[in-house]
Design a protein around this motif. Structure first.
Motif, mmCIF file in Angstrom:
data_model
loop_
_atom_site.group_PDB
_atom_site.id
_atom_site.type_symbol
_atom_site.label_atom_id
_atom_site.label_comp_id
_atom_site.label_asym_id
_atom_site.label_seq_id
_atom_site.Cartn_x
_atom_site.Cartn_y
_atom_site.Cartn_z
ATOM 1 N N LEU A 187 29.799 -68.510 7.544
ATOM 2 C CA LEU A 187 28.638 -67.794 7.042
ATOM 3 C C LEU A 187 29.026 -66.374 6.664
ATOM 4 O O LEU A 187 29.478 -65.611 7.523
ATOM 5 N N LEU A 188 28.894 -66.019 5.400
ATOM 6 C CA LEU A 188 29.116 -64.653 4.946
ATOM 7 C C LEU A 188 27.758 -63.976 4.843
ATOM 8 O O LEU A 188 26.880 -64.439 4.109
ATOM 9 N N VAL A 189 27.577 -62.861 5.566
ATOM 10 C CA VAL A 189 26.256 -62.260 5.731
ATOM 11 C C VAL A 189 26.187 -60.877 5.089
ATOM 12 O O VAL A 189 27.104 -60.065 5.243
ATOM 13 N N GLY A 190 25.071 -60.601 4.422
ATOM 14 C CA GLY A 190 24.807 -59.264 3.901
ATOM 15 C C GLY A 190 24.995 -59.168 2.402
ATOM 16 O O GLY A 190 25.641 -60.016 1.770
ATOM 17 N N GLU A 233 16.424 -63.199 12.364
ATOM 18 C CA GLU A 233 16.858 -64.268 13.274
ATOM 19 C C GLU A 233 16.647 -65.633 12.638
ATOM 20 O O GLU A 233 17.490 -66.522 12.761
ATOM 21 N N GLU A 234 15.517 -65.793 11.955
ATOM 22 C CA GLU A 234 15.246 -67.064 11.283
ATOM 23 C C GLU A 234 16.253 -67.305 10.164
ATOM 24 O O GLU A 234 16.627 -68.440 9.871
ATOM 25 N N LEU A 235 16.695 -66.228 9.540
ATOM 26 C CA LEU A 235 17.720 -66.331 8.503
ATOM 27 C C LEU A 235 18.993 -66.954 9.085
ATOM 28 O O LEU A 235 19.592 -67.862 8.498
ATOM 29 N N GLY A 236 19.411 -66.444 10.261
ATOM 30 C CA GLY A 236 20.594 -66.990 10.910
ATOM 31 C C GLY A 236 20.404 -68.424 11.347
ATOM 32 O O GLY A 236 21.296 -69.277 11.166
ATOM 33 N N ARG A 237 19.245 -68.721 11.933
ATOM 34 C CA ARG A 237 18.963 -70.083 12.386
ATOM 35 C C ARG A 237 18.959 -71.064 11.215
ATOM 36 O O ARG A 237 19.537 -72.152 11.291
ATOM 37 N N ASP A 271 29.633 -55.441 9.572
ATOM 38 C CA ASP A 271 29.533 -54.557 10.737
ATOM 39 C C ASP A 271 28.658 -55.227 11.775
ATOM 40 O O ASP A 271 27.537 -55.640 11.471
ATOM 41 N N ILE A 272 29.143 -55.355 12.989
ATOM 42 C CA ILE A 272 28.374 -56.045 14.025
ATOM 43 C C ILE A 272 27.437 -55.111 14.777
ATOM 44 O O ILE A 272 26.690 -55.549 15.644
ATOM 45 N N THR A 273 27.448 -53.810 14.434
ATOM 46 C CA THR A 273 26.613 -52.860 15.174
ATOM 47 C C THR A 273 25.269 -52.600 14.513
ATOM 48 O O THR A 273 24.373 -52.044 15.137
ATOM 49 N N GLY A 274 25.101 -52.947 13.245
ATOM 50 C CA GLY A 274 23.833 -52.698 12.568
ATOM 51 C C GLY A 274 22.723 -53.546 13.151
ATOM 52 O O GLY A 274 22.930 -54.732 13.457
ATOM 53 N N PRO A 275 21.512 -52.989 13.339
ATOM 54 C CA PRO A 275 20.428 -53.744 13.971
ATOM 55 C C PRO A 275 20.012 -54.985 13.201
ATOM 56 O O PRO A 275 19.696 -56.016 13.793
ATOM 57 N N SER A 276 20.008 -54.918 11.872
ATOM 58 C CA SER A 276 19.593 -56.077 11.075
ATOM 59 C C SER A 276 20.592 -57.219 11.214
ATOM 60 O O SER A 276 20.215 -58.368 11.492
ATOM 61 N N LEU A 277 21.871 -56.914 11.019
ATOM 62 C CA LEU A 277 22.897 -57.944 11.098
ATOM 63 C C LEU A 277 23.037 -58.490 12.516
ATOM 64 O O LEU A 277 23.369 -59.661 12.710
ATOM 65 N N ALA A 278 22.772 -57.653 13.497
ATOM 66 C CA ALA A 278 22.822 -58.122 14.888
ATOM 67 C C ALA A 278 21.770 -59.200 15.131
ATOM 68 O O ALA A 278 22.007 -60.159 15.880
#
Length: 375
Positions: free
Chosen positions: A152-155, A335-339, A100-107
């Motif tokens: 990247l598979l997230v969550g 954010e650091e997780l994504g980077r 889900d692209i709307t959740g604050p954490s995943l965003a």
């Protein structure tokens, strides 16, 4: 007398259709995508010269370059990126696949991915599965066909044999295509699989949160956990129980609840516990969205936070500081997780080596939603 019938000069009758044909050809050229041959013809050079000019890997005169670029602009020519990708002349994009692209954490994870990819000159693509495994299969295959440098598979995920088979299939298929599977916020797979893992310390974060409550004199801590089958939820629940054990507090089954990471879940579970007469002086919500719902239920019951009940969340989303009172919570470096995920994947692509598994730390952020009980 002039005859306006069949004695018209042949050139008059034949010339008009020829004009229309030329116009039709011009219109067709505008309607279809321009090719490198069109550019070469307009610039008056060979196809090889156009290719060399655009690639910048062969010297051409300034005059030739000017003619070629003018033709490119006038014809709106776009380089065939897929052909360049196949030849290894263009860097593949980074694909982010999440529920889900709307959740604050995943965003925030997506923001980190985009920033790191942009810093490294890569395009980033964001796709949502809406928690549909079949759609996830299709998206991973599509990204493989698009020659993504990394997928990247997230969550969190439900860890079972079906999941293991799917991830193993993804990892092998992407590796065969020169891509890389990256699991973000998920545990590692079998060691022999070509996969990069970037996770964070769910267990340690939950342990810190509950330990903070216990150190402030609370012994009855209501736990609003996630769905037990989801990897992150299981790790946080273990952290909750281990903290109780470490501080000598008794475990009570009625205080250990599970549900979704949503506001409504937090609201209804807290309301149900209050109506059932479950005794607790503190509450640990496994996400800030759950904490938001819990706060609403406590207010509805006329209870003060932290005067009557202390509350700790998990995530540290932006609104946590704006709640009343500001929420004590566990900060996850999303954010650091994504980077980090992008950095590890691309550095491995460039050097064919690198760390394939990294776990980022979490941090307890103490604000004003916890009260110390008098001994």
């Amino acid at each position: 007398m002039t005859d306006n019938g069949s004695n018209d000069p042949p050139a008059t009758r034949v010339g008009r259709p020829r004009t229309r044909k030329r116009a039709d050809r011009g219109q067709a050229l505008q309607e279809r995508p321009s090719t490198i041959r069109d550019v070469a013809a307009k610039a008056g050079v060979s196809v090889a010269t156009v290719s060399r000019t655009l690639a910048g890997n062969y010297p051409v005169s300034d005059e030739t370059r000017t003619r070629v670029m003018a033709a490119v602009e006038s014809l709106h020519y776009v380089v065939n990126v897929h052909a360049k990708a196949l030849s290894g002349k263009v860097a593949g994009p980074v694909a982010l696949v999440l529920k889900d692209i709307t959740g604050p954490s995943l965003a925030h994870v997506a923001a980190g991915v985009e920033q790191e990819a942009a810093d490294r000159g890569r395009l980033s693509l964001v796709c949502a599965t809406r928690d549909d495994p079949a759609r996830e299969d299709d998206l991973v295959q599509l990204m493989r066909e698009q020659h993504a440098a990394a997928v990247l598979l997230v969550g969190g995920a439900v860890l079972d044999k079906a999941y293991d088979r799917r991830m193993a299939g993804y990892a092998k298929a992407l590796d065969a295509a020169g891509s890389r599977l990256v699991l973000v916020g998920r545990p590692a797979l079998a060691e022999d699989l070509p996969v990069t893992v970037v996770d964070y310390d769910n267990h340690g974060g939950a342990f810190q949160a509950v330990s903070h409550l216990l150190a402030n004199g609370h012994r009855r801590v209501l736990y609003l956990g996630g769905e037990a089958a989801v990897s992150s939820a299981g790790q946080r629940r273990t952290g909750y129980r281990d903290a109780l054990r470490a501080h000598g507090a008794d475990y009570a089954e009625e205080l250990d609840t599970e549900g979704t990471y949503t506001r409504s879940s937090g609201f209804f579970r807290t309301r149900d516990a209050l109506r059932a007469g479950v005794e607790f002086t503190a509450l640990f919500a496994a996400s800030d969205m759950v904490a938001l719902g819990a706060l609403a239920a406590l207010r509805e019951a006329g209870l003060d936070v932290p005067g009557d009940v202390s509350v700790v969340g998990f995530d540290d989303v932006p609104f946590a500081t704006d709640l009343t009172p500001p929420l004590t919570t566990v900060r996850v470096p999303y954010e650091e997780l994504g980077r980090t995920a992008v950095r590890l994947a691309l550095e491995r692509e460039e050097s064919h080596s690198g760390n394939d598994h990294m776990v980022l730390g979490t941090q307890l952020i103490i604000r004003q939603s916890v009260r110390r009980l008098s001994w």
